[in-house]
Write a protein that holds these residues in place. Sequence first.
Motif, PDB file in Angstrom:
ATOM      1  N   PRO A  58       5.376  24.675 -22.680  1.00  0.00           N
ATOM      2  CA  PRO A  58       6.346  25.212 -21.829  1.00  0.00           C
ATOM      3  C   PRO A  58       6.203  24.358 -20.692  1.00  0.00           C
ATOM      4  O   PRO A  58       5.750  22.997 -20.736  1.00  0.00           O
ATOM      5  N   ASN A  59       7.266  24.419 -19.805  1.00  0.00           N
ATOM      6  CA  ASN A  59       7.380  23.736 -18.504  1.00  0.00           C
ATOM      7  C   ASN A  59       6.009  23.551 -17.753  1.00  0.00           C
ATOM      8  O   ASN A  59       5.078  24.201 -17.720  1.00  0.00           O
ATOM      9  N   GLY A  60       5.696  22.223 -17.224  1.00  0.00           N
ATOM     10  CA  GLY A  60       4.416  22.011 -16.789  1.00  0.00           C
ATOM     11  C   GLY A  60       3.358  22.099 -17.566  1.00  0.00           C
ATOM     12  O   GLY A  60       2.107  21.982 -17.050  1.00  0.00           O
ATOM     13  N   ALA A  61       3.506  21.841 -19.092  1.00  0.00           N
ATOM     14  CA  ALA A  61       2.404  21.847 -19.963  1.00  0.00           C
ATOM     15  C   ALA A  61       1.405  20.691 -19.958  1.00  0.00           C
ATOM     16  O   ALA A  61       0.254  20.499 -20.167  1.00  0.00           O
ATOM     17  N   GLY A  62       2.012  19.783 -19.533  1.00  0.00           N
ATOM     18  CA  GLY A  62       1.477  18.223 -19.472  1.00  0.00           C
ATOM     19  C   GLY A  62       2.237  17.362 -20.379  1.00  0.00           C
ATOM     20  O   GLY A  62       1.418  16.190 -20.601  1.00  0.00           O
ATOM     21  N   THR A  64       5.161  15.422 -20.152  1.00  0.00           N
ATOM     22  CA  THR A  64       5.266  14.160 -19.237  1.00  0.00           C
ATOM     23  C   THR A  64       4.277  13.394 -19.045  1.00  0.00           C
ATOM     24  O   THR A  64       4.006  12.100 -19.021  1.00  0.00           O
ATOM     25  N   THR A  65       3.147  13.975 -18.532  1.00  0.00           N
ATOM     26  CA  THR A  65       1.911  13.421 -18.143  1.00  0.00           C
ATOM     27  C   THR A  65       1.519  12.562 -19.166  1.00  0.00           C
ATOM     28  O   THR A  65       0.822  11.531 -19.247  1.00  0.00           O
ATOM     29  N   ALA A  66       1.301  13.210 -20.388  1.00  0.00           N
ATOM     30  CA  ALA A  66       0.886  12.588 -21.671  1.00  0.00           C
ATOM     31  C   ALA A  66       1.533  11.328 -22.075  1.00  0.00           C
ATOM     32  O   ALA A  66       1.071  10.106 -22.343  1.00  0.00           O
ATOM     33  N   ASP A 178      11.493  11.630 -24.732  1.00  0.00           N
ATOM     34  CA  ASP A 178      11.298  12.619 -23.649  1.00  0.00           C
ATOM     35  C   ASP A 178      12.449  13.568 -23.487  1.00  0.00           C
ATOM     36  O   ASP A 178      13.317  13.207 -22.689  1.00  0.00           O
ATOM     37  N   GLU A 179      12.680  14.578 -24.350  1.00  0.00           N
ATOM     38  CA  GLU A 179      13.641  15.355 -24.242  1.00  0.00           C
ATOM     39  C   GLU A 179      15.320  14.650 -24.270  1.00  0.00           C
ATOM     40  O   GLU A 179      15.965  14.812 -23.538  1.00  0.00           O
ATOM     41  N   PRO A 180      15.440  13.699 -25.515  1.00  0.00           N
ATOM     42  CA  PRO A 180      16.429  13.041 -25.558  1.00  0.00           C
ATOM     43  C   PRO A 180      17.905  13.810 -26.081  1.00  0.00           C
ATOM     44  O   PRO A 180      18.878  13.309 -25.555  1.00  0.00           O
ATOM     45  N   SER A 211      10.571  18.119 -27.013  1.00  0.00           N
ATOM     46  CA  SER A 211      11.897  18.778 -26.824  1.00  0.00           C
ATOM     47  C   SER A 211      11.805  20.256 -26.722  1.00  0.00           C
ATOM     48  O   SER A 211      10.581  20.736 -27.107  1.00  0.00           O
ATOM     49  N   HIS A 212      12.630  21.002 -26.089  1.00  0.00           N
ATOM     50  CA  HIS A 212      12.381  22.383 -26.037  1.00  0.00           C
ATOM     51  C   HIS A 212      13.224  22.828 -26.946  1.00  0.00           C
ATOM     52  O   HIS A 212      13.346  24.293 -26.957  1.00  0.00           O
ATOM     53  N   ASN A 213      13.816  22.152 -28.149  1.00  0.00           N
ATOM     54  CA  ASN A 213      14.744  23.093 -28.768  1.00  0.00           C
ATOM     55  C   ASN A 213      14.101  22.964 -30.161  1.00  0.00           C
ATOM     56  O   ASN A 213      13.637  21.879 -30.947  1.00  0.00           O
TER      57      ASN A 213
ATOM     58  N   SER B 259      -2.754   7.706  -8.977  1.00  0.00           N
ATOM     59  CA  SER B 259      -2.109   9.228  -8.497  1.00  0.00           C
ATOM     60  C   SER B 259      -0.957   9.750  -8.993  1.00  0.00           C
ATOM     61  O   SER B 259      -0.492  10.735  -8.629  1.00  0.00           O
ATOM     62  N   GLY B 260      -0.296   8.917 -10.010  1.00  0.00           N
ATOM     63  CA  GLY B 260       0.973   9.358 -10.349  1.00  0.00           C
ATOM     64  C   GLY B 260       2.112   9.126  -9.656  1.00  0.00           C
ATOM     65  O   GLY B 260       3.152   9.615  -9.998  1.00  0.00           O
ATOM     66  N   ARG B 261       1.900   8.616  -8.441  1.00  0.00           N
ATOM     67  CA  ARG B 261       3.112   8.215  -7.483  1.00  0.00           C
ATOM     68  C   ARG B 261       4.173   7.384  -8.131  1.00  0.00           C
ATOM     69  O   ARG B 261       5.272   7.503  -7.788  1.00  0.00           O
TER      70      ARG B 261
HETATM   71  N1  LIG Z   1       1.388  13.740  -9.182  1.00  0.00           N
HETATM   72  C1  LIG Z   1       1.151  14.770  -9.469  1.00  0.00           C
HETATM   73  N2  LIG Z   1       0.407  15.407  -8.409  1.00  0.00           N
HETATM   74  C2  LIG Z   1       0.178  16.783  -8.855  1.00  0.00           C
HETATM   75  N3  LIG Z   1       0.485  17.488  -9.753  1.00  0.00           N
HETATM   76  C3  LIG Z   1       1.110  16.909 -10.692  1.00  0.00           C
HETATM   77  C4  LIG Z   1       1.721  15.450 -10.498  1.00  0.00           C
HETATM   78  N4  LIG Z   1       2.143  15.108 -11.640  1.00  0.00           N
HETATM   79  C5  LIG Z   1       2.185  16.201 -12.614  1.00  0.00           C
HETATM   80  N5  LIG Z   1       1.569  17.430 -11.881  1.00  0.00           N
HETATM   81  C6  LIG Z   1       1.511  18.558 -12.433  1.00  0.00           C
HETATM   82  O1  LIG Z   1       0.841  18.451 -14.001  1.00  0.00           O
HETATM   83  C7  LIG Z   1       1.466  19.387 -14.518  1.00  0.00           C
HETATM   84  C8  LIG Z   1       2.037  18.820 -15.819  1.00  0.00           C
HETATM   85  O2  LIG Z   1       3.436  18.505 -15.583  1.00  0.00           O
HETATM   86  P1  LIG Z   1       4.178  17.493 -16.461  1.00  0.00           P
HETATM   87  O3  LIG Z   1       5.343  16.860 -16.005  1.00  0.00           O
HETATM   88  O4  LIG Z   1       3.270  16.971 -17.394  1.00  0.00           O
HETATM   89  O5  LIG Z   1       4.878  19.004 -17.595  1.00  0.00           O
HETATM   90  P2  LIG Z   1       5.979  18.865 -18.815  1.00  0.00           P
HETATM   91  O6  LIG Z   1       5.095  19.452 -19.954  1.00  0.00           O
HETATM   92  O7  LIG Z   1       6.532  17.361 -18.999  1.00  0.00           O
HETATM   93  O8  LIG Z   1       6.744  19.839 -18.309  1.00  0.00           O
HETATM   94  P3  LIG Z   1       8.580  20.049 -18.545  1.00  0.00           P
HETATM   95  O9  LIG Z   1       8.842  20.579 -19.871  1.00  0.00           O
HETATM   96  O10 LIG Z   1       8.891  20.869 -17.524  1.00  0.00           O
HETATM   97  O11 LIG Z   1       9.033  18.643 -18.304  1.00  0.00           O
HETATM   98  C9  LIG Z   1       2.308  20.253 -13.987  1.00  0.00           C
HETATM   99  O12 LIG Z   1       1.747  21.537 -13.440  1.00  0.00           O
HETATM  100  C10 LIG Z   1       2.672  19.543 -12.767  1.00  0.00           C
HETATM  101  O13 LIG Z   1       2.958  20.277 -11.519  1.00  0.00           O
END
Ligand SMILES: Nc1ncnc2c1ncn2[C@@H]1O[C@H](COP(=O)(O)OP(=O)(O)OP(=O)(O)O)[C@@H](O)[C@H]1O
Lengths: 261, 268
Positions: A58-62, A64-66, A178-180, A211-213, B259-261
């Motif tokens: 889901p949104n915010g799962a992590g 994009t972070t990964a 990432d969600e192309p 993807s969310h699809n 920091s992810g900035r």
């Molecule tokens: N630089 C940051 N500082 C603080 N929190 C962050 C930062 N970057 C991401 N987060 C938090 O980390 C979590 C994961 O974010 P991420 O962008 O990886 O989600 P996602 O799975 O890609 O979501 P989406 O489907 O909406 O794209 C979120 O709760 C976000 O708020």
Amino acid sequence: MDERTLLCENYGMSSQTTNHLRTLIDAREICKNYGQTTALYNLSFRLKQGEILGLLGPNGAGKTTAIDIILGLLTPTSGEVRVLGKVPSRHRHSIASRINFCSGDSDLPANLKVCENLRIFARLYGVKHVEKKISALLKTFEIDHLGNRVAGALSSGEKTRLNLAKSLINDPVLLILDEPTSSLDPDMADKVRKIIKDVQVEKEMGILYTSHNMAEVEHLCDRAMFIHKGKKIVEGTPEEIRRHCSTSSLEEAFIKMVRTP
Amino acid sequence: MTDSLRRISTMFLRYLYLHKRSLPRTLELVFWPVTELLVWGFLTIYVQTMVEDSVSQLVVFLINAMIFWDILYRSQQGVTISIMEEIWHQNLMNLLVSPLRLWEWLMATFLYGMLKSLVITLILTVIAILLYHFNMVTSLGFALIPLAANLLLFGWALGVFTSAILLRWGYAAEALIWGIPFLVQPLSAIYYPLSVLPNWIQPISRCLPSTYVFEGMRAVLNKGIVPYAHYFAAFALNAVFFLVGAVFFNWLFKSALSSGRLVRLGMD
Ligand SMILES: Nc1ncnc2c1ncn2[C@@H]1O[C@H](COP(=O)(O)OP(=O)(O)OP(=O)(O)O)[C@@H](O)[C@H]1O
Ligand SMILES: [Mg+2]
């Protein structure tokens, strides 16, 4: 043994036949914290050559972070990820020419023409026959009539296709998407999926795909990994995940997993 | 090495592409320095007529100083505006993921800044000859080269500092693109000798390579001596600024990675 862990360990299953292929991504227990927020917790997974791995959640799962960690644009708090055998945040340059990515979060300069943009990236990646490559990609993504238009004038679907063309410019071994398809019409989304699949098979590319699809993931991905609040919940083939959740589609499985506390 | 050269030239061309279709962009480059030169030039001519010929060198000093200042300013701008350009267009990730190295990218912006400086200097020099009968090239002679080179170098070094801040703080730091040069300006003894500055400011001014360039410029114009000591001080200080700049850049870049900035530049 808990069924969840069983499935997680099963991720070797579909790769039994592909054991001779190299590991492109090897993530081991990566964690990412932002102060009190945990964006990723103990995430481990592998991606092999010739495989499409869906990264769901889901949104915010992590997700994009990964992806940012894999691209070397973010350092994990702990754990280690190896991409083509290297630690990306430290050795980004030695692997950069064999990787590419496309994300809805980034764009190509709006004030340059489509072909200028591609030419720049072709030259940065050291592509051999630049003009030939560019015209082939423009044709593939059906934007060959837009070569002389500035990127800023494109519709969002056309922009997405330009970004995708850029992501294939160096024939990457590892492609990160990432969600192309999020801004594409159903017809174009279908075509793009076919293109991705074709190129992937032809070049034995490994693809990490978010993807969310869910229908798309079912159709395209060899395996999928579901993460929620930074943790991996389940991993396996779409079929395995459906069975695991006792649902008839991945979409239902998704909803069930998100809503189960 | 050839790979590096290819990537540097690609990025350099990328910034030149911007001028191909954008008239305002190219006009902007010329507009401010030219209007500034006109105002300063005519003002000094007026002041000169008022105080008779007691300060006959005034116009020479001021116009030369103004042209010199622009070398420094444009060279810093070439670097920082280019970096900001990628941030504005959300192209940063594309570049950082590509094989382009940070130093190659900076090098391309240096070249772009140098080209901007050259074009402006040429235009201003011609205007100064036509309107004020001041020829910078003949007045300074060979000294023009080391003095101008030091200004260019210092502009680049300041550009590295500003860029580091931009990559770490993103849009929030945008104002620094223009702010940093104007912090340096009053300290560099551009339009007045160092001795005019209050005693407590002078040590700060002595830490800037630009101060020695402008002092050196006045030594040449005034006394016709070759200011070797000034050249040396300016080059040495520039080397220090580059070194510290590189360390600073590296440090902020690393901190932006953790920091992810770097991937979310709108956060500050
Ligand atoms: N630089 C940051 N500082 C603080 N929190 C962050 C930062 N970057 C991401 N987060 C938090 O980390 C979590 C994961 O974010 P991420 O962008 O990886 O989600 P996602 O799975 O890609 O979501 P989406 O489907 O909406 O794209 C979120 O709760 C976000 O708020
Ligand atoms: Mg995301």
